[in-house]
Design an enzyme around this catalytic site. Structure first.
Site, PDB file in Angstrom:
ATOM      1  N   HIS A   1      -5.952   1.431  -3.896  1.00  0.00           N
ATOM      2  CA  HIS A   1      -5.019   1.147  -2.983  1.00  0.00           C
ATOM      3  C   HIS A   1      -4.549  -0.275  -3.296  1.00  0.00           C
ATOM      4  CE1 HIS A   1      -8.083  -1.169  -0.416  1.00  0.00           C
ATOM      5  NE2 HIS A   1      -8.816  -0.415  -1.472  1.00  0.00           N
TER       6      HIS A   1
ATOM      7  N   CYS B   1       0.775  -1.151   0.317  1.00  0.00           N
ATOM      8  CA  CYS B   1       0.024  -0.077   0.076  1.00  0.00           C
ATOM      9  C   CYS B   1       0.788   1.402   0.050  1.00  0.00           C
ATOM     10  CB  CYS B   1      -0.994   0.115   1.129  1.00  0.00           C
ATOM     11  SG  CYS B   1      -0.347   0.217   2.834  1.00  0.00           S
TER      12      CYS B   1
ATOM     13  N   ASP C   1       6.625   4.237   4.434  1.00  0.00           N
ATOM     14  CA  ASP C   1       5.916   3.667   5.125  1.00  0.00           C
ATOM     15  C   ASP C   1       4.668   4.328   5.365  1.00  0.00           C
ATOM     16  OD1 ASP C   1       7.488   1.124   5.316  1.00  0.00           O
ATOM     17  OD2 ASP C   1       8.480   2.070   6.968  1.00  0.00           O
TER      18      ASP C   1
ATOM     19  N   HIS D   1      -2.359   1.159   6.766  1.00  0.00           N
ATOM     20  CA  HIS D   1      -2.649   1.101   5.307  1.00  0.00           C
ATOM     21  C   HIS D   1      -3.134   2.405   4.912  1.00  0.00           C
ATOM     22  CE1 HIS D   1      -4.366  -0.987   1.927  1.00  0.00           C
ATOM     23  NE2 HIS D   1      -5.521  -0.264   2.110  1.00  0.00           N
TER      24      HIS D   1
END
Length: 128
Positions: free
Chosen positions: A98, A31, A49, A86
């Site tokens: 996504h 993601c 991240d 996420h």
């Protein structure tokens, strides 16, 4: 806006790419690798991240208040144990694209996934 058009077009070229944890390209992507990849197409280098990307931008939507969300905004979701786990990108105020585990890069309508939306934290606008 041309930057948002480029983001959207780049995201759509990755539809169907398989999910791969730690992946960052069309052979497999996760993601945050997905959002980082598409934002690089317009010269914005997002952190790697989701929990780092979460720190950027300004809030554009909150749970059940999606009216302010627009194409190009990043949506953030908590994990089962909290935190940010996420991220995806808004296609409009009703759907987002996504990279999802087990499914790869997909478009999800907000109304169609109540389980995921229970973990929605907020969306943030990186491009002003």
């Amino acid at each position: 806006d041309s930057q948002i058009d480029i983001l959207t077009q780049t995201a759509q070229t990755l539809l169907g790419v398989p999910y791969a944890w730690g992946g960052t390209n069309a052979s497999g992507i996760d993601c945050s690798g997905f959002t980082r990849n598409i934002f690089q197409s317009i010269g914005i280098n997002l952190p790697r991240d989701a929990d780092q990307q979460f720190a950027l931008g300004t809030i554009s939507a909150l749970p059940n208040l999606f009216g302010g969300m627009r194409r190009g905004d990043l949506l953030f979701f908590s994990g089962e144990n909290g935190g940010v786990s996420h991220v995806g990108m808004a296609m409009d105020s009703h759907e987002f694209i996504h990279a999802r585990g087990g499914q790869g890069v997909i478009v999800t309508r907000i109304d169609d996934d109540p389980e995921l939306m229970q973990r929605f934290l907020w969306s943030k606008r990186v491009i002003i």
